[in-house]
Write a protein that holds these residues in place. Structure first.
Motif, mmCIF file in Angstrom:
data_model
loop_
_atom_site.group_PDB
_atom_site.id
_atom_site.type_symbol
_atom_site.label_atom_id
_atom_site.label_comp_id
_atom_site.label_asym_id
_atom_site.label_seq_id
_atom_site.Cartn_x
_atom_site.Cartn_y
_atom_site.Cartn_z
ATOM 1 N N GLU A 272 4.839 -1.067 0.731
ATOM 2 C CA GLU A 272 4.612 -1.707 2.033
ATOM 3 C C GLU A 272 3.938 -0.751 3.006
ATOM 4 O O GLU A 272 2.978 -1.129 3.695
ATOM 5 C CB GLU A 272 5.945 -2.189 2.611
ATOM 6 C CG GLU A 272 6.544 -3.386 1.877
ATOM 7 C CD GLU A 272 7.866 -3.812 2.471
ATOM 8 O OE1 GLU A 272 8.328 -3.130 3.425
ATOM 9 O OE2 GLU A 272 8.448 -4.803 1.998
ATOM 10 N N LEU A 273 4.409 0.491 3.072
ATOM 11 C CA LEU A 273 3.825 1.462 3.993
ATOM 12 C C LEU A 273 2.388 1.791 3.602
ATOM 13 O O LEU A 273 1.499 1.867 4.457
ATOM 14 C CB LEU A 273 4.672 2.730 4.016
ATOM 15 C CG LEU A 273 4.194 3.845 4.950
ATOM 16 C CD1 LEU A 273 4.193 3.366 6.397
ATOM 17 C CD2 LEU A 273 5.060 5.087 4.797
ATOM 18 N N ARG A 274 2.165 1.973 2.304
ATOM 19 C CA ARG A 274 0.800 2.257 1.840
ATOM 20 C C ARG A 274 -0.137 1.117 2.195
ATOM 21 O O ARG A 274 -1.255 1.355 2.681
ATOM 22 C CB ARG A 274 0.809 2.472 0.325
ATOM 23 C CG ARG A 274 -0.557 2.792 -0.285
ATOM 24 C CD ARG A 274 -0.520 2.664 -1.786
ATOM 25 N NE ARG A 274 -0.176 1.306 -2.172
ATOM 26 C CZ ARG A 274 0.227 0.958 -3.391
ATOM 27 N NH1 ARG A 274 0.363 1.867 -4.336
ATOM 28 N NH2 ARG A 274 0.520 -0.298 -3.670
ATOM 29 N N ASP A 275 0.313 -0.118 2.000
ATOM 30 C CA ASP A 275 -0.536 -1.269 2.309
ATOM 31 C C ASP A 275 -0.800 -1.367 3.815
ATOM 32 O O ASP A 275 -1.918 -1.702 4.231
ATOM 33 C CB ASP A 275 0.116 -2.560 1.807
ATOM 34 C CG ASP A 275 0.153 -2.633 0.283
ATOM 35 O OD1 ASP A 275 -0.579 -1.847 -0.355
ATOM 36 O OD2 ASP A 275 0.906 -3.465 -0.259
ATOM 37 N N GLU A 276 0.226 -1.094 4.635
ATOM 38 C CA GLU A 276 0.037 -1.152 6.091
ATOM 39 C C GLU A 276 -0.994 -0.130 6.553
ATOM 40 O O GLU A 276 -1.885 -0.433 7.358
ATOM 41 C CB GLU A 276 1.373 -0.917 6.800
ATOM 42 C CG GLU A 276 2.353 -2.067 6.673
ATOM 43 C CD GLU A 276 3.705 -1.732 7.272
ATOM 44 O OE1 GLU A 276 3.843 -0.594 7.798
ATOM 45 O OE2 GLU A 276 4.615 -2.568 7.218
ATOM 46 N N ILE A 277 -0.870 1.100 6.052
ATOM 47 C CA ILE A 277 -1.806 2.148 6.453
ATOM 48 C C ILE A 277 -3.203 1.845 5.927
ATOM 49 O O ILE A 277 -4.204 2.026 6.637
ATOM 50 C CB ILE A 277 -1.313 3.524 5.959
ATOM 51 C CG1 ILE A 277 -0.006 3.892 6.675
ATOM 52 C CG2 ILE A 277 -2.364 4.600 6.205
ATOM 53 C CD1 ILE A 277 0.604 5.201 6.201
ATOM 54 N N LEU B 263 3.561 5.097 12.959
ATOM 55 C CA LEU B 263 2.580 4.021 12.994
ATOM 56 C C LEU B 263 2.890 3.051 14.127
ATOM 57 O O LEU B 263 1.987 2.614 14.862
ATOM 58 C CB LEU B 263 2.567 3.287 11.646
ATOM 59 C CG LEU B 263 1.622 2.093 11.509
ATOM 60 C CD1 LEU B 263 0.169 2.522 11.707
ATOM 61 C CD2 LEU B 263 1.792 1.427 10.153
ATOM 62 N N SER C 191 6.474 5.217 9.206
ATOM 63 C CA SER C 191 6.445 3.869 9.780
ATOM 64 C C SER C 191 6.694 3.913 11.275
ATOM 65 O O SER C 191 6.054 3.181 12.055
ATOM 66 C CB SER C 191 7.501 2.995 9.086
ATOM 67 O OG SER C 191 7.509 1.693 9.606
ATOM 68 N N LYS D 297 -2.938 8.526 7.687
ATOM 69 C CA LYS D 297 -3.489 8.350 6.349
ATOM 70 C C LYS D 297 -3.503 9.670 5.593
ATOM 71 O O LYS D 297 -3.111 9.747 4.421
ATOM 72 C CB LYS D 297 -4.907 7.786 6.469
ATOM 73 C CG LYS D 297 -5.707 7.748 5.169
ATOM 74 C CD LYS D 297 -5.258 6.642 4.259
ATOM 75 C CE LYS D 297 -6.220 6.508 3.085
ATOM 76 N NZ LYS D 297 -5.817 5.447 2.147
ATOM 77 N N GLU E 162 -4.472 -1.135 5.235
ATOM 78 C CA GLU E 162 -5.035 -2.258 5.984
ATOM 79 C C GLU E 162 -5.546 -1.805 7.346
ATOM 80 O O GLU E 162 -6.638 -2.201 7.780
ATOM 81 C CB GLU E 162 -3.980 -3.354 6.156
ATOM 82 C CG GLU E 162 -3.689 -4.134 4.881
ATOM 83 C CD GLU E 162 -2.553 -5.109 5.068
ATOM 84 O OE1 GLU E 162 -2.033 -5.190 6.206
ATOM 85 O OE2 GLU E 162 -2.185 -5.786 4.093
ATOM 86 N N MET E 163 -4.771 -0.963 8.020
ATOM 87 C CA MET E 163 -5.202 -0.467 9.321
ATOM 88 C C MET E 163 -6.431 0.414 9.187
ATOM 89 O O MET E 163 -7.368 0.334 9.992
ATOM 90 C CB MET E 163 -4.062 0.311 9.982
ATOM 91 C CG MET E 163 -4.325 0.674 11.432
ATOM 92 S SD MET E 163 -4.582 -0.776 12.490
ATOM 93 C CE MET E 163 -2.929 -1.476 12.460
#
Length: 547
Positions: free
Chosen positions: A434-439, A368, A365, A394, A441-442
Motif C-alpha cells: 500500500e505504501l509503495r503504491d501510494e508513493i 507523506l 506514511s 521516494k 502514484e504520487m
C-alpha cells in the motif's frame, strides 16, 4: 472480571519478558534526509544515561563466544550483513551495520504493585536499550525483565499489564485500566528512580485535549530521557511520537515443570495476551478459534502425549511472541547455548525485524500525510516544497527497501516459521504494498504534471514561433532592407533598433499571453472538418473575455 489473578498452583520456574516499543523520531533538520539522531546521545551530559554498546562481534577470536556464533548462523547471509555488518577480511575498512544500540545501566529492577490483591513483585532488569537505524527516523526501546518461581496466573498478568504506555480507561477506584497499580524503577541500591502515574486521570485527559495525542506514563518518560514527547513542554533536541497501540509488542518466555498442565484456553489467552481467566473456558467463541493451532502456534517441538517431556510450544499473534518450555531439561533455563539464550538473542531479533518494518512504514506514511497537509496549491513555494518532499520520500523508501526489507530471514525451521507468522499477523506485506503504491502514484502524478507543464511550454513557444515567422519572412524576404541605414550615425541606428525592439518585444509577450487561445485557433484552422464560420469564431475567441 477481577484484575487479580485466580488461585493457581502451576509455577513458572523461569519468566522473561522483553518489551519492544517502536517510536517515530521527529526530524532534527527539515532540509536533511538522514538525521543520525544517535549522535546527540553520544555526547556525555549529566542528564544523558545512555552509552553506545560496542559491537559484541569483536575481531578477537578469543572473545567471540559460541553464543555469538549460534546467533550469527541463524540468519541468511544478506540478513547477517544487515544485522552485523561485514568484517575486515581482506580489506581494511569493515562495512558497518546500520543498527546502533545504546544502553543505560542505572535501572536495575522494576517493582510492580498489582491491582486487586495489592501484591508486590520485583523483576530484575537485564537490559534497557535503544535501537537506532541508519536512514530511518525510528527508534525501538527494548526493556528485558526476568524472575523465578512465579505462579502461572501472576506471570500471565505481568505479560498482560507490564507493557502499557498509557491507560485506555480508569476503574471506579481511579486505577488505570489493564495497568499495574504502580511500576517503580529501582537502582542497584533499591532507590526509586521513577514511578508510574497511570491513575493521574487529569494529566492524560488534558494532554489528549490539547494535542490530540496520547500522553505516556512518567516512568516511560524517565526511561526515554533525555528524549521527549513531540508535544511535550519539556526541552529536548530528540523528540518522538507514538506509532503503536498503547500495549507494546512483547516477547515472553515461560518455563514450567509440566507445560501440558496448560489448557487450550490458557494458550489462547497467552497468544493474544488477554487478561487471566478460567482455564476451562475459552476467552473467545469456538468458531473464532477454529484454526488457532494452525495460525498462531509452532508445534514442531511440542509433545502433547506420552511419557516424554512436553518440549517447547511457540505462540505468535504478531503483537506477541511467547515460548512455553519444559524445565525437565535444565539447559532450557541456564546460560550458554540454551533455548533461553536463543530466545533472548536470535528469536528476539527475528521478532524485532517485522516491528521495525511496520514502524518504518508508519513513519513514512505519516511523513507523506504531513507533506499533503502542508500543501497549498495556491502557493507556488508550497507546491515546490511538496514536490521535493515526495521525491525525498521516494528516495528514502527505495533505500529502506534495499537496506532493511527482507522476505526471509532464516532457513532454520523455528526462526523461519516465527518470521512468517509475525509478518502475516502484522500485515507488513500489505502495508509495504500500500505504501509503495501510494508513493508511486504520487510520484507518477508529479512526473505527469511536469511533462504537462513542459508540453504547455513547448506549445506556447511553438505558437510564438509560428506567428513570429510571419513577421520574419515579411521583413527579411530576399534579404531586403526597408531602410538604407548602413551609412547613418550610431545614434540613429540605436534609435531604429529601439523603435523595432520595443514593439517586437511587446508583440512577443502579448503572443505568449494569448498563446493558449492562439493554439486553439491553430487547431481549429487545421481541422478540415470545421466550416469557415467556426474558424473565424475561433479567431475571434482569441480576444473574447473569459466568462
Amino acid at each position: 472480571m477481577s484484575d487479580s489473578p485466580v488461585e493457581d498452583e502451576r509455577v513458572v520456574r523461569h519468566f522473561r519478558q522483553i518489551l519492544i516499543w517502536p517510536l517515530q523520531l521527529m526530524p532534527l533538520r527539515e532540509d536533511a534526509q538522514i538525521q543520525n539522531h544517535w549522535e546527540l546521545l553520544e555526547q556525555p551530559s549529566p542528564d544523558n544515561p545512555w552509552r553506545e554498546v560496542a559491537d559484541e562481534f569483536t575481531d578477537d577470536p578469543h572473545a567471540f563466544q559460541e553464543r555469538h556464533y549460534s546467533e550469527f548462523v541463524t540468519f541468511l547471509p544478506f540478513v547477517q550483513r544487515m544485522l552485523y555488518g561485514e568484517g575486515k577480511g581482506r580489506t581494511t575498512t569493515p562495512g558497518e551495520s546500520p543498527i546502533r544500540m545504546f544502553r543505560r545501566n542505572d535501572v536495575a529492577a522494576l517493582r510492580v504493585t498489582y491491582p486487586g490483591d495489592g501484591a508486590v513483585l520485583t523483576f530484575k532488569v537485564a537490559h534497557v536499550d535503544l535501537y537506532f537505524f541508519y536512514d530511518l527516523d525510528v527508534v525501538l526501546l527494548v526493556v528485558e525483565v526476568g524472575a523465578n518461581d512465579l505462579s502461572f496466573a501472576r506471570a500471565h498478568e505481568t505479560l498482560h499489564s507490564l507493557g502499557r504506555s498509557y491507560p485506555t480507561y480508569w476503574t471506579p477506584e481511579g486505577l488505570g485500566g489493564h495497568c499495574p497499580r504502580l511500576i517503580e524503577c529501582l537502582d542497584a541500591a533499591g532507590t526509586v528512580l521513577a514511578a508510574s502515574d497511570f491513575g493521574n486521570r487529569a494529566k492524560y485527559l488534558s494532554y489528549a485535549c490539547r494535542f490530540r495525542s496520547p500522553c505516556i506514563s512518567s516512568h516511560w518518560e524517565f526511561l526515554l530521557n533525555p528524549m521527549v514527547l513531540h508535544h511535550s513542554d519539556r526541552k529536548g533536541a530528540i523528540r518522538y511520537r507514538l506509532v503503536e497501540y498503547h500495549r507494546m509488542p512483547l516477547c515472553g518466555y515461560l518455563s514450567l515443570d509440566d507445560p501440558r498442565s496448560l489448557t487450550r484456553a490458557d494458550f489462547v489467552r497467552l497468544a493474544f495476551v488477554t487478561p487471566p481467566g478460567p482455564s476451562d473456558r475459552l476467552p473467545f467463541g469456538e468458531r473464532e478459534l477454529y484454526e488457532f493451532e494452525y495460525r498462531y502456534c509452532l508445534d514442531r517441538y511440542w509433545n502433547t502425549a506420552g511419557p516424554d517431556r512436553a518440549g517447547t510450544r511457540v505462540l505468535c499473534s504478531g503483537e506477541s511472541f511467547l515460548m512455553v518450555t519444559d524445565t525437565t531439561d535444565t539447559s532450557f533455563v541456564t546460560g550458554g547455548p540454551s533455548l533461553l539464550e536463543q530466545f533472548r538473542h536470535q528469536y528476539f531479533l527475528v521478532f524485532l525485524l517485522p516491528h521495525l518494518h511496520k514502524a518504518a512504514m508508519f513513519m513514512l506514511s505519516d511523513r507523506l500525510l504531513r507533506a499533503l497537509n502542508r500543501l497549498d496549491i495556491q502557493n507556488p513555494e508550497a507546491v515546490r516544497r511538496f514536490k521535493r518532499d515526495i521525491r525525498a520520500l521516494k528516495e528514502i523508501f527505495l533505500r529502506f527497501t534495499h537496506r532493511y526489507w527482507v522476505h526471509e530471514v532464516s532457513d532454520q525451521t523455528l526462526a523461519k516459521g516465527l518470521y512468517r507468522l509475525c509478518n502475516e499477523h502484522l500485515g507488513t506485506e500489505r502495508l509495504y504494498t500500500e505504501l509503495r503504491d501510494e508513493i508511486e502514484e504520487m510520484n507518477r502524478y508529479l512526473d505527469s504534471d511536469s511533462l504537462r507543464r513542459q508540453a504547455n511550454t513547448v506549445l506556447r513557444l511553438t505558437v510564438v514561433t509560428i506567428f513570429g515567422l510571419i513577421g520574419t519572412i515579411a521583413t527579411g524576404f530576399l534579404g531586403m532592407n526597408l531602410f538604407a541605414a548602413a551609412e547613418t550615425s550610431a545614434a540613429r541606428k540605436l534609435a531604429y533598433f529601439g523603435l523595432v525592439f520595443v514593439p517586437v518585444l511587446g508583440l512577443t509577450l502579448y503572443t505568449i499571453v494569448k498563446s493558449k487561445r492562439l493554439s486553439d485557433f491553430l487547431d481549429a484552422l487545421s481541422d478540415e472538418r470545421l466550416p469557415l464560420k467556426a474558424k473565424f469564431g475561433a479567431f475571434a475567441a482569441v480576444w473574447r473575455k473569459s466568462p
